[in-house]
Design a protein around this motif. Structure first.
Motif, PDB file in Angstrom:
ATOM      1  N   GLU A  56       2.238   1.547  -3.487  1.00  0.00           N
ATOM      2  CA  GLU A  56       1.144   2.030  -4.326  1.00  0.00           C
ATOM      3  C   GLU A  56       1.067   3.563  -4.323  1.00  0.00           C
ATOM      4  N   ARG A  60       0.618  -7.741  -5.569  1.00  0.00           N
ATOM      5  CA  ARG A  60       0.499  -9.077  -4.993  1.00  0.00           C
ATOM      6  C   ARG A  60       0.263 -10.109  -6.082  1.00  0.00           C
ATOM      7  N   GLU A 118       0.835  -1.218   0.000  1.00  0.00           N
ATOM      8  CA  GLU A 118       0.000   0.000   0.000  1.00  0.00           C
ATOM      9  C   GLU A 118       0.863   1.259   0.000  1.00  0.00           C
ATOM     10  N   ARG A 172       2.639 -13.346  -6.954  1.00  0.00           N
ATOM     11  CA  ARG A 172       2.071 -14.705  -6.851  1.00  0.00           C
ATOM     12  C   ARG A 172       2.218 -15.446  -8.170  1.00  0.00           C
ATOM     13  N   VAL A 222       0.793   1.926  -8.703  1.00  0.00           N
ATOM     14  CA  VAL A 222       0.431   0.547  -9.048  1.00  0.00           C
ATOM     15  C   VAL A 222      -0.380  -0.046  -7.893  1.00  0.00           C
ATOM     16  N   PRO A 223      -1.612  -0.481  -8.172  1.00  0.00           N
ATOM     17  CA  PRO A 223      -2.460  -0.992  -7.092  1.00  0.00           C
ATOM     18  C   PRO A 223      -1.772  -2.102  -6.294  1.00  0.00           C
ATOM     19  N   ALA A 224      -1.947  -2.059  -4.982  1.00  0.00           N
ATOM     20  CA  ALA A 224      -1.357  -3.073  -4.105  1.00  0.00           C
ATOM     21  C   ALA A 224      -1.784  -4.466  -4.554  1.00  0.00           C
ATOM     22  N   ALA A 225      -3.053  -4.586  -4.941  1.00  0.00           N
ATOM     23  CA  ALA A 225      -3.555  -5.905  -5.341  1.00  0.00           C
ATOM     24  C   ALA A 225      -2.803  -6.424  -6.565  1.00  0.00           C
ATOM     25  N   GLU A 226      -2.421  -5.528  -7.474  1.00  0.00           N
ATOM     26  CA  GLU A 226      -1.701  -5.968  -8.674  1.00  0.00           C
ATOM     27  C   GLU A 226      -0.253  -6.347  -8.338  1.00  0.00           C
TER      28      GLU A 226
END
Lengths: 694, 465
Positions: A261, A272, A258, A276, A266-270
């Motif tokens: 970000e 991650r 975060e 992965r 760049v979104p934190a979710a992206e």
């Protein structure tokens, strides 16, 4: 020569060095793709298909040129040109000492030329001031690779290994435009692309991370953070094959996604999702390109990418890896054979007494006579004509007036010289400023070797006789050396002989070529360096057993993000990033002369988001002024909703008032000397709206 | 060469010391931390609690050797006249500059059974403030008290590791001070789906071994009670030294307290009526102060009353950003409100724009927009014209599609659909011949499937009379 002739050689452009079959019937030269190393048919991009036109470009240099008293370049003959040059060099050296001459080489030169140029500078001229345009290209990744692995080879594995990859991270690389046939090896892989622009490569990505220019390091720290916190680090690999993880992690521990970000966008979710994907696939590769490297923190950023790859256990095993996509045709070989400011042939450090002794022995000179390390390319250009700086510059295979940063400054420095000599096969923008212009051969007119992005040594073969009086660069160096009193045998002009000497000079070095010779290459052997003996099969995959540091372990680097040298402010509110187009190569001196390429991509442009253009009152196709603290560019607006709204893109292949490098500045990466091409703060306005233009 | 004493050894204090050295400060630097531990990364404590990271994983990099770090040593007093601090080990340290980086402490509600003898917390009750608080895993059913940022993060993290967790909070929704009812509702749903039991509108009224009682008379089994019920800036030291204190230690734009030789930053400092919590902010202050103390030029001071709330909650994304009460003020003349609500998919956005720039925002379930909005806000940029596209994370449609026959099929060799069609018409009736006559798919090769498909399409067209 009569009738149809045919040779197997390689494309003149990028580091992929696609194999080509050239046929000539005295009228036309025809190109078609050759076979890949495993016999499968190869491919060519549009640059490759149209390359033969370069061989009969109407403004080809056919005679040496000398600048006359009236300031005009006039044709002359070789003896007069070389006599003049040697005479001036001698006078300048007598008056000011050996370091009064600077040399700038290029990553497009063959291994033989790069080697002989380095030797010429250090023993015929005795100058420490030699560097090459690869400084603008590979230097940051090379520095990071050497520090991490003890060895720098663009891809430490054959490019065909990528065909089995499940996931490939392309960090700041756009091969769909810069080396399209590479994508043939990436058909199966899911791509994760890091780029502020939605490039042709990004459009094919499973995941496109779009950070603000100059923030890649923060993004990579965020990704390492994710790997650690989510338990995706390969702990056993880290323990057994690396050192320094703790220090790298302590820096990354402050970059939870975060926070990354906030800095990168760049979104934190992206972040991650990207980690992965890489960690959970069995076969993942990480590839670096100029986008993350051409910054004042370029070495640290490349190091952060290597940290991530090491944490995920990728380098040095089959079915995974880290590599860097070399740019220029011989970007790899060009950095190994001694035209780099701090290096001797075989990728040996110039400051290492053992390396110096070895090379001095091969060259037959006293070791004390070898100069020490000199300034990096930008520093060298910056000191031209200044007190204590070089008063003469010899340029081979480079066009810094277009390709170096802050070109206004470069022009000023070149103008301050007493002598500028440029060897090229067309009158490039830099050659047009020279006192002496030397017409040299190009790809299909010469023999030699190049080393491609995977460290594989390739043969360049001659199809045509050089036109007019054009000569090989080897002849030029030999001719000048002789006039400066060097024994003729020290500067052979036959490429095979030069290569044999290079082999001896590289023996025992990091990039050991001593087991490679023209016979083996001509017999079709696929040879990657190091190849230390005649019977050695070469080394397609490095590091499988151990890394090249004495303890066999790779090094994590302790690096952290800080703001780039220039960040947008009220006066210059946008980021600009410079880069390449599919249809052009480097400074464009070659590709702009090819009618089909020039017709398809004729003009400089500025790529800008429609919203940003709207807010600035700009519409598609109109002329805009782009200003930075360093200079001013005029280019046409090209709307593209795939670019970040806070960023504009300017391709750097064009001359004149569209020269993108008018905008870039002098700030350098302290480790590698890499300039900051990828992030400069600019203002964009309608052309002429500001009332005055340059 | 001036001597700097820093009261505190948290990440902000640590950063200040590191930056002072990096900026060339040559004088003595001393840090005094009351914990026995070397400094650690406080925001990662939740990961230590869940067992994702070991305590050793969260240590900060060592400071340069010439920085003196005293652990287990509390600054107990400030002798302003002699420019000295007094420490709990009975010593005095002279300073030219003193920096208070003493942070905040977790407020312990006045509830029966939370404290044991001598004021210590009772068995099973803990804060989430220090490494010592997080070393031992939670045992048995866990109750998290407080619906603020820390409570939400801790409950979510524990639940994702399979703990039995209940979040007890006084508001109607978690984070109700920061987000509106719709966003709060989606947040509650997301937490609930992550496995967190929710008890809104409730307070804890008592604690005993293995149990807490609530204000509605219910009792909950409770092996661990985590106090996340708000923090209080540590101001006692400043107050006793006669410095001006309100909620936090008052500082000006240069982070000076009412004594210009004494500075304060981070969770203990208050500027223009606001205590801006959060480490990112404290780090920025540390950078700025390091710059000021080494004679550097100050960059724009971020004297802002804007809070940015971005919980580190995996699995769902939430952003709340803006000045207090931004959603309750009347709309300004150049203002605009944008609302996007997709409850079935857990997505919600509400933006207050002022002159087309973000003034306040609440976003749930929109990770890409959350990232974009922060950037737009931070740099004061115009929001994209296509509000809906940008909120849903796509780039809007701005121009018509190119006419079919001029669209490029093979960018490597600039082959358009029209070129392929013409080649077909001239007799190239299969994919291989289309390739050899046009050069399509001879570069990167990725358009080959399209060439095949188009070939099939053309042959179908050809069958139509």
């Amino acid at each position: 020569m009569r009738g149809v002739r045919e040779v197997m050689t390689h494309c003149p452009y990028c580091a992929l060095q696609c194999p080509t079959r050239l046929r000539s019937d005295d009228e036309e030269v025809e190109v078609s793709p050759g076979s890949l190393s495993d016999g499968r048919p190869g491919a060519l991009c549009r640059k490759g298909w149209t390359a033969p036109e370069l061989l009969r470009t109407p403004d080809r240099l056919l005679q040496p040129l000398l600048r006359g008293a009236d300031g005009e370049l006039v044709p002359t003959d070789w003896d007069r040109a070389l006599d003049f040059m040697a005479h001036r060099l001698r006078d300048l050296r007598t008056e000011h000492g050996s370091d009064v001459v600077g040399v700038l080489g290029g990553g497009g030169l063959t291994n033989e030329k790069a080697y002989l140029l380095g030797k010429f500078a250090r023993i015929a001229l005795g100058t420490s001031r030699i560097d090459y345009n690869g400084r603008f290209c590979m230097s940051a990744a090379a520095a990071a690779g050497n520090a991490a692995f003890g060895l720098d080879r663009g891809l430490p594995f054959p490019v065909t290994d990528l065909e089995d990859a499940q996931v490939v991270l392309l960090a700041g690389a756009n091969p769909a435009s810069t080396m399209p046939p590479l994508l043939r090896h990436l058909e199966r892989a899911q791509l994760v692309v890091i780029d502020p622009r939605r490039t042709a490569t990004a459009r094919r990505a499973a995941l496109h991370l779009q950070p603000a220019p100059g923030t890649d390091l923060a993004l990579l720290q965020g990704m390492l953070h994710v790997a650690v916190v989510e338990g995706l680090v390969k702990r056993e690999y880290v323990r057994e094959r690396t050192v320094g993880f703790q220090g790298a992690w302590q820096q990354a521990s402050a970059w939870w996604p975060e926070r990354a970000e906030q800095v990168t966008g760049v979104p934190a979710a992206e972040q991650r999702a990207a980690v992965r994907l890489l960690a959970e696939a069995e076969r993942s590769y990480v590839l670096s390109g100029r986008g993350i490297e051409q910054h004042t923190r370029g070495t640290d950023t490349a190091a952060a990418l290597i940290n991530l790859s090491l944490a995920l256990g990728l380098p040095g095993r089959e079915g995974g890896g880290y590599g860097c996509l070399t740019g220029q045709g011989n970007g790899q070989g060009g950095r190994e054979h001694g035209q780099k400011a701090d290096q001797l042939p075989g990728y040996r450090p110039l400051s290492d007494p053992v390396a110096r002794a070895h090379v001095a022995r091969v060259w037959g000179v006293p070791v004390e006579s070898l100069p020490g390390p000199g300034p990096s390319a930008c520093e060298l250009l910056g000191m031209l004509g200044a007190p204590g700086g070089p008063r003469a510059l010899l340029v081979f295979g480079s066009n810094p007036v277009v390709s170096a940063p802050h070109t206004n400054h470069v022009r000023e420095r070149l103008a301050a010289l007493d002598l500028l000599v440029v060897a090229d096969f067309v009158l490039s923008e830099t050659a047009a400023l020279a006192d002496v212009v030397l017409p040299v051969t190009q790809w299909a007119e010469e023999e030699g070797t190049l080393t491609n992005l995977e460290g594989r040594v390739l043969r360049r073969r001659r199809l045509l006789r050089p036109p007019g009086q054009a000569r090989s660069d080897l002849d030029v160096l030999s001719g000048v050396a002789a006039r400066l009193g060097q024994p003729a045998e020290r500067f052979p002009t036959v490429p095979r002989l030069v290569f044999d000497e290079l082999r001896a000079a590289s023996r025992g070095g990091r990039a050991d070529y001593s087991g490679i010779d023209y016979e083996r290459l001509d017999a079709g052997e696929v040879l990657h360096w190091p190849c230390p003996t005649a019977g050695h099969p070469g080394t397609p995959r490095l590091f499988l057993e151990r890394f090249a540091h004495p303890d066999g372990r790779a090094r994590f680097a302790e690096v952290d993000h800080c703001d780039p040298a220039e960040i947008p402010d009220e006066d210059y509110p946008l980021h600009a990033t410079t880069g390449r187009l599919l249809l052009h190569y480097q400074s464009g001196a070659q590709t702009r002369r090819i009618s089909e390429l020039a017709a398809s991509a004729p003009n400089p442009f500025v790529e800008i988001h429609p919203d940003t253009a709207h807010a600035l009152g700009l519409s598609d196709g109109e002329l805009a002024d782009i200003d930075s603290a360093n200079g001013h560019v005029v280019a046409r607006v090209r709307l593209d909703r795939g670019i970040r709204p806070d960023t504009v893109f300017v391709p750097f292949h064009f001359p004149g008032r569209g020269t993108a490098n008018l905008l870039t500045g002098n700030a350098l990466d302290p480790v590698s000397g890499m300039p900051q091409f990828k992030s400069v703060a600019v203002r964009v306005t309608a052309h002429g709206a500001a009332g005055e233009t340059a | 060469m001036s001597a700097v004493v820093i009261a505190g050894n948290g990440p902000a204090a640590h950063r200040l010391a590191e930056r002072l050295r990096r900026n060339g400060h040559r004088g003595a630097i001393t840090l005094c931390g009351d914990e026995q531990e070397p400094a650690y990364q406080r925001p990662l404590l939740t990961a230590v609690l869940t067992g994702e990271l070991d305590a050793d994983d969260v240590r900060l990099a060592a400071l340069p050797d010439d920085v003196r770090v005293l652990t287990g040593v509390t600054v107990t007093g400030i002798d302003r006249r002699h420019r000295q601090v007094l420490t709990s080990d009975g010593r005095r340290h002279r300073f030219d500059h003193l920096v208070l980086a003493v942070g905040a402490r977790t407020a312990v509600p006045d509830v029966r059974g939370l404290r044991a003898a001598r004021g210590l917390l009772a068995e099973g009750v803990r804060r989430l403030r220090s490494l010592a608080d997080c070393r031992e895993p939670c045992v048995g059913p866990t109750v998290v008290l407080g619906g603020g940022l820390r409570g939400v993060e801790a409950a979510n993290a524990l639940a994702s590791f399979g703990h039995d967790v209940t979040l007890v909070y006084p508001g109607r929704t978690p984070l109700h001070r920061h987000v509106d009812a719709r966003a709060g509702g989606l947040l509650a749903r997301a937490l609930s789906e992550a496995g967190v039991g929710l008890l809104p509108g409730r307070r804890v009224t008592g604690h005993g071994p293995g149990v807490v009682s609530l204000d509605d008379g219910r009792e909950l089994p409770c092996g661990s009670l985590l106090l996340c019920s708000g923090t209080t800036p540590n101001t006692a030291l400043a107050r006793e030294a006669g410095l001006a204190v309100h909620r936090g230690v008052l500082v000006d734009a240069q982070l000076r307290t009412t004594d210009p030789g004494i500075h304060a930053l981070g969770d203990c400092a208050e500027h223009q009526g606001v205590v801006l919590g959060g480490l990112t902010h404290a780090w920025r202050q540390a950078d700025r102060l390091a710059c000021l103390l080494t004679g550097g030029q100050e960059r724009n001071s971020d004297t802002t009353d804007v809070t940015v709330l971005r919980p580190r909650t995996q699995g769902f994304d939430l952003l709340a950003l803006g000045p207090k009460n931004a959603f309750h003020e009347g709309m300004a003349e150049d203002g605009e409100e944008v609302v996007f609500h997709d409850p079935a998919r857990g997505r919600y956005a509400r933006l207050i724009l002022y002159r087309q720039r973000v003034r306040a925002a609440v976003l749930v379930g929109l990770p890409r927009a959350a990232a974009t909005v922060q950037g737009l806000h931070e740099r004061g940029l115009l929001v994209p014209r296509d509000r809906l596209a940008f909120l849903s994370g796509t780039s809007g449609v701005y121009r018509g599609q190119p006419a079919p026959d001029t669209s490029v099929v093979c960018p490597c060799n600039n082959v358009t659909r029209g070129t392929l069609r013409a080649a077909w018409d001239q007799g190239a009736r299969d994919a291989d011949r289309l390739v050899s006559s046009t050069g399509a798919a001879t570069g990167c090769g990725t358009c080959m499937p399209f060439v095949r498909e188009f070939c099939a399409e053309l042959s179908r067209e050809g069958m139509v009379p």
